[in-house]
Design a protein around this motif. Structure first.
Motif, PDB file in Angstrom:
ATOM      1  N   GLU A  46       0.913  -1.057  -0.021  1.00 51.94           N
ATOM      2  CA  GLU A  46      -0.229   0.090   0.071  1.00 51.94           C
ATOM      3  C   GLU A  46       0.800   1.131   0.064  1.00 51.94           C
ATOM      4  N   PHE A  47       0.508   2.432  -0.421  1.00 54.14           N
ATOM      5  CA  PHE A  47       1.021   3.572  -0.606  1.00 54.14           C
ATOM      6  C   PHE A  47       1.177   4.002   0.884  1.00 54.14           C
ATOM      7  N   VAL A  48       2.007   4.903   1.236  1.00 57.27           N
ATOM      8  CA  VAL A  48       2.367   5.596   2.383  1.00 57.27           C
ATOM      9  C   VAL A  48       2.564   7.084   2.290  1.00 57.27           C
ATOM     10  N   ALA A  49       3.618   7.583   1.361  1.00 55.36           N
ATOM     11  CA  ALA A  49       3.901   8.886   1.047  1.00 55.36           C
ATOM     12  C   ALA A  49       4.524   9.082  -0.189  1.00 55.36           C
ATOM     13  N   ALA A  50       4.553  10.107  -0.733  1.00 59.00           N
ATOM     14  CA  ALA A  50       5.178  10.424  -2.121  1.00 59.00           C
ATOM     15  C   ALA A  50       5.547  12.201  -2.030  1.00 59.00           C
ATOM     16  N   ILE A  51       6.664  12.012  -3.167  1.00 61.59           N
ATOM     17  CA  ILE A  51       7.222  13.434  -3.147  1.00 61.59           C
ATOM     18  C   ILE A  51       7.513  13.695  -4.758  1.00 61.59           C
ATOM     19  N   SER A  52       7.060  14.755  -5.139  1.00 62.43           N
ATOM     20  CA  SER A  52       7.321  14.953  -6.659  1.00 62.43           C
ATOM     21  C   SER A  52       8.458  15.658  -6.826  1.00 62.43           C
ATOM     22  N   ARG A  53       8.885  16.045  -8.122  1.00 66.49           N
ATOM     23  CA  ARG A  53      10.131  16.622  -8.226  1.00 66.49           C
ATOM     24  C   ARG A  53       9.896  17.999  -7.839  1.00 66.49           C
ATOM     25  N   SER A  54       8.781  18.627  -8.033  1.00 68.41           N
ATOM     26  CA  SER A  54       8.838  19.945  -7.041  1.00 68.41           C
ATOM     27  C   SER A  54       8.736  20.173  -5.868  1.00 68.41           C
ATOM     28  N   GLY A  55       8.625  18.988  -4.970  1.00 61.95           N
ATOM     29  CA  GLY A  55       8.707  19.005  -3.514  1.00 61.95           C
ATOM     30  C   GLY A  55       7.338  18.754  -3.039  1.00 61.95           C
ATOM     31  N   GLY A  56       6.411  18.872  -3.714  1.00 61.16           N
ATOM     32  CA  GLY A  56       4.781  18.649  -3.416  1.00 61.16           C
ATOM     33  C   GLY A  56       4.807  17.320  -2.674  1.00 61.16           C
ATOM     34  N   THR A  57       3.962  16.971  -1.616  1.00 62.82           N
ATOM     35  CA  THR A  57       3.898  15.639  -1.154  1.00 62.82           C
ATOM     36  C   THR A  57       2.457  15.367  -0.820  1.00 62.82           C
ATOM     37  N   LEU A  58       2.292  14.222  -0.661  1.00 64.93           N
ATOM     38  CA  LEU A  58       0.995  13.564  -0.367  1.00 64.93           C
ATOM     39  C   LEU A  58       1.515  12.086   0.487  1.00 64.93           C
ATOM     40  N   ASP A  59       0.336  12.095   1.493  1.00 67.61           N
ATOM     41  CA  ASP A  59       0.491  10.693   2.173  1.00 67.61           C
ATOM     42  C   ASP A  59      -0.822  10.255   2.511  1.00 67.61           C
ATOM     43  N   ALA A  60      -0.693   9.045   2.797  1.00 73.31           N
ATOM     44  CA  ALA A  60      -2.015   8.054   2.965  1.00 73.31           C
ATOM     45  C   ALA A  60      -2.727   8.653   4.110  1.00 73.31           C
ATOM     46  N   ASP A  61      -4.048   8.519   4.408  1.00 73.00           N
ATOM     47  CA  ASP A  61      -4.891   8.820   5.201  1.00 73.00           C
ATOM     48  C   ASP A  61      -4.356   8.364   6.799  1.00 73.00           C
ATOM     49  N   PHE A  62      -3.819   7.014   6.743  1.00 77.25           N
ATOM     50  CA  PHE A  62      -3.450   6.505   7.875  1.00 77.25           C
ATOM     51  C   PHE A  62      -2.389   7.203   8.453  1.00 77.25           C
ATOM     52  N   TRP A 104       3.839  18.945 -16.797  1.00 76.12           N
ATOM     53  CA  TRP A 104       2.906  18.425 -15.765  1.00 76.12           C
ATOM     54  C   TRP A 104       3.265  17.436 -14.604  1.00 76.12           C
ATOM     55  N   ASP A 105       4.235  16.306 -15.112  1.00 77.57           N
ATOM     56  CA  ASP A 105       4.659  15.373 -14.209  1.00 77.57           C
ATOM     57  C   ASP A 105       5.644  16.108 -13.148  1.00 77.57           C
ATOM     58  N   TYR A 106       6.119  17.231 -13.351  1.00 75.50           N
ATOM     59  CA  TYR A 106       7.235  17.900 -12.587  1.00 75.50           C
ATOM     60  C   TYR A 106       6.320  18.027 -11.217  1.00 75.50           C
ATOM     61  N   TYR A 107       5.070  18.473 -11.170  1.00 73.41           N
ATOM     62  CA  TYR A 107       4.444  18.771 -10.092  1.00 73.41           C
ATOM     63  C   TYR A 107       3.429  17.647  -9.498  1.00 73.41           C
ATOM     64  N   HIS A 108       3.363  16.437 -10.235  1.00 72.85           N
ATOM     65  CA  HIS A 108       2.308  15.289 -10.192  1.00 72.85           C
ATOM     66  C   HIS A 108       3.025  14.548  -8.995  1.00 72.85           C
ATOM     67  N   VAL A 109       2.369  14.153  -8.042  1.00 72.90           N
ATOM     68  CA  VAL A 109       2.659  13.223  -6.917  1.00 72.90           C
ATOM     69  C   VAL A 109       2.149  12.150  -7.087  1.00 72.90           C
ATOM     70  N   ARG A 110       2.830  10.886  -7.276  1.00 77.47           N
ATOM     71  CA  ARG A 110       2.424   9.809  -7.480  1.00 77.47           C
ATOM     72  C   ARG A 110       2.251   8.845  -6.451  1.00 77.47           C
ATOM     73  N   THR A 111       0.871   8.240  -6.488  1.00 77.17           N
ATOM     74  CA  THR A 111       0.553   7.520  -5.298  1.00 77.17           C
ATOM     75  C   THR A 111       0.116   6.012  -5.543  1.00 77.17           C
ATOM     76  N   LYS A 112       0.343   5.593  -6.742  1.00 71.25           N
ATOM     77  CA  LYS A 112      -0.112   4.584  -7.414  1.00 71.25           C
ATOM     78  C   LYS A 112       1.135   3.630  -7.776  1.00 71.25           C
ATOM     79  N   GLU A 113       1.195   2.365  -7.219  1.00 67.93           N
ATOM     80  CA  GLU A 113       2.456   1.355  -7.835  1.00 67.93           C
ATOM     81  C   GLU A 113       2.746   1.595  -8.885  1.00 67.93           C
ATOM     82  N   ARG A 114       1.672   1.603  -9.833  1.00 71.36           N
ATOM     83  CA  ARG A 114       1.931   1.380 -11.616  1.00 71.36           C
ATOM     84  C   ARG A 114       2.457   2.435 -12.037  1.00 71.36           C
TER      85      ARG A 114
END
Length: 129
Positions: A46-62, A104-114
């Motif tokens: 499962e996804f935990v956390a990710a960071i884009s090239r630009s430094g943007g971040t996302l993390d899982a709800d848990f 576009w991908d510079y800012y995109h935070v990837r949350t999926k394994e694929r």
């Protein structure tokens, strides 16, 4: 080809902290999107956390503010600071990266394994109650 090497896993008591690191070797690290995933025994990864090239971040709800992902392009590393650990955080933690070239991908935070191209071998995190 990119090689990812994780470190920093181990055994910790509930409420404790660990800092995972992932060193990347290959093309320019700053051109990668990075992420952390985990897989507990008997469960899917499962996804935990990710960071884009630009430094943007996302993390899982848990995560709920307990984990922080960061990157150091000068050192070719991405880190995951984990605080207030719980027994349910026990898992093998994997670092992943993807080469990013578009604007576009510079800012995109990837949350999926694929969305990721390369994976590390994983580092075990065990949280005792």
């Amino acid at each position: 080809q990119v090689q990812l090497v994780e470190s920093g896993g181990g055994l910790v008591q509930a409420g404790g902290s660990l800092r995972l690191s992932c060193a990347a070797r290959g093309r320019t690290f700053s051109s990668y999107a990075m992420g952390w995933f985990r897989q507990a025994p008997g469960k899917e990864r499962e996804f935990v956390a990710a960071i884009s090239r630009s430094g943007g971040t996302l993390d899982a709800d848990f995560v709920k503010g307990r984990f922080t992902i960061s990157r150091d392009n000068a050192k070719n590393t991405v880190s995951l600071q984990m605080n207030s650990l719980k027994p349910e955080d026990t898992a093998v933690y994997y670092c992943a990266c993807a080469a990013v070239d578009s604007v576009w991908d510079y800012y995109h935070v990837r949350t999926k394994e694929r969305e990721y191209d390369y994976w590390g071998q994983g580092t075990q995190v065990t949280v005792s109650s």
